[in-house]
Design an enzyme around this catalytic site. Sequence first.
Site, short mmCIF file in Angstrom:
data_model
loop_
_atom_site.label_atom_id
_atom_site.label_comp_id
_atom_site.label_asym_id
_atom_site.label_seq_id
_atom_site.Cartn_x
_atom_site.Cartn_y
_atom_site.Cartn_z
N ASN A 112 90.46 72.48 18.85
CA ASN A 112 90.29 72.38 17.40
C ASN A 112 89.11 73.23 16.93
O ASN A 112 89.10 73.74 15.82
CB ASN A 112 90.03 70.93 16.99
CG ASN A 112 91.27 70.07 17.09
OD1 ASN A 112 92.38 70.56 16.87
ND2 ASN A 112 91.09 68.81 17.44
N THR A 117 93.92 64.91 24.99
CA THR A 117 94.23 64.95 23.56
C THR A 117 93.88 66.31 22.96
O THR A 117 93.68 66.43 21.75
CB THR A 117 93.49 63.83 22.80
OG1 THR A 117 92.07 64.03 22.95
CG2 THR A 117 93.86 62.45 23.31
N PHE A 174 100.27 72.17 18.35
CA PHE A 174 99.01 72.88 18.59
C PHE A 174 98.50 72.78 20.04
O PHE A 174 98.15 73.80 20.64
CB PHE A 174 97.93 72.37 17.62
CG PHE A 174 96.60 73.02 17.85
CD1 PHE A 174 96.33 74.29 17.35
CD2 PHE A 174 95.60 72.38 18.58
CE1 PHE A 174 95.12 74.91 17.58
CE2 PHE A 174 94.37 72.98 18.81
CZ PHE A 174 94.13 74.25 18.31
C1 BDR Z 1 96.86 67.87 17.86
O1 BDR Z 1 96.20 69.08 17.47
C2 BDR Z 1 94.90 68.79 17.03
O2 BDR Z 1 94.66 69.39 15.78
C3 BDR Z 1 94.78 67.29 16.95
O3 BDR Z 1 93.48 66.89 17.36
C4 BDR Z 1 95.84 66.79 17.90
O4 BDR Z 1 95.35 66.67 19.21
C5 BDR Z 1 98.02 67.64 16.90
O5 BDR Z 1 98.93 68.70 16.96
CA CA Z 2 92.98 66.77 19.70
#
Ligand code: BDR
Ligand code: CA
Length: 341
Positions: A70, A155, A196
Amino acid sequence: MSGTAAPGPGIELATPDPADAPPRAPHGSPEQPLGIVIDCDPGHDDAVAILLALARPDLRVLGISTVAGNAVLESTTDTALRVLALVGRQDVEVAAGAAHPLHGPLRTAPHVHGESGIEGSPLPAPASTAIAEFAPHAMARWIRGATGPVVLVPTGPLTNVALLLDEHPDLRERIAHICLMGGSLTEGNITPAAEFNIWADPEAAAIVFGSGIPLTMIGLDVTHRSIVWEAERRALLDEGGPVARTVAGLLAYFQGFHERTYGWAGTPIHDAVAVAHLAAPGLVRTAAVNVEIETEGLWTRGRTVADLRRVTGRAANAHVGLDIDRERFVRILVDAIRSYD
Ligand code: BDR
Ligand code: CA
């Protein structure tokens, strides 16, 4: 136009799981908490996922590793430390990992999370520092030191996890499960095809999905149904104590992207679903299928290609999320956040 109608129906898949399906994600209990390692790129929803995990008596956070995604690595690591400071949990080790994907340039998501990766609420200054160990090595140490089963909860982009598996192949046996937020069975969010976290490092994702370790994919099909509506946020968090109000500010900012993009008067909390799935059996409905990662496609790089109808004959390597009990998810989340104040 803004609305509060849940987007689309959950995915229906009538066929039962095949006999050779990998084991489902394990669950902990307050008597025997499940050891988890959170590998993250905070990020609004990563931050909430960390807070949820730390509040749950049935989960024990063995360590937090950070990855660029991110935002740049420096920011995601700083944010992880700030989140721990917010709830006085600087006893939890934080290790910084990969600053770039395995191949190609780093591409961050300031259009979603803001330049720092976590705009919307001031977080306290870090009360601890990241340990000197490179995250994949720290993860290996946390896993080796655990007495019970360990679940990895990625994550963010899967770079650290791929490096861990590559450098410590003996640990594959010690990792009971990987419960990750990433991928999609339907549309993507960073490209029409890709979500993403997988798009940010498809080569790493291919290593993880091909590892043979039992895996659960909590993709957009589920997380886009895990919405905290603005009205719920106002009623349940805005008037709470300092932690609840901080989270409310984060959710309000995160809503901005989803309101602009999807017209939702609320925000999904993608990453927290991966944690909640380990804490609440039955919360997410899943099916065992084969998932391969597209690393080549001009338009589809980072796509999670799921064989929902089992037409390829490839063995199931993942349980993929199909639907979620949204109201139960929101209750779990709010209870956890409010337990801090
Ligand atoms: C994922 O991408 C990031 O922006 C969020 O934290 C999440 O892990 C969603 O596509
Ligand atoms: Ca994330």
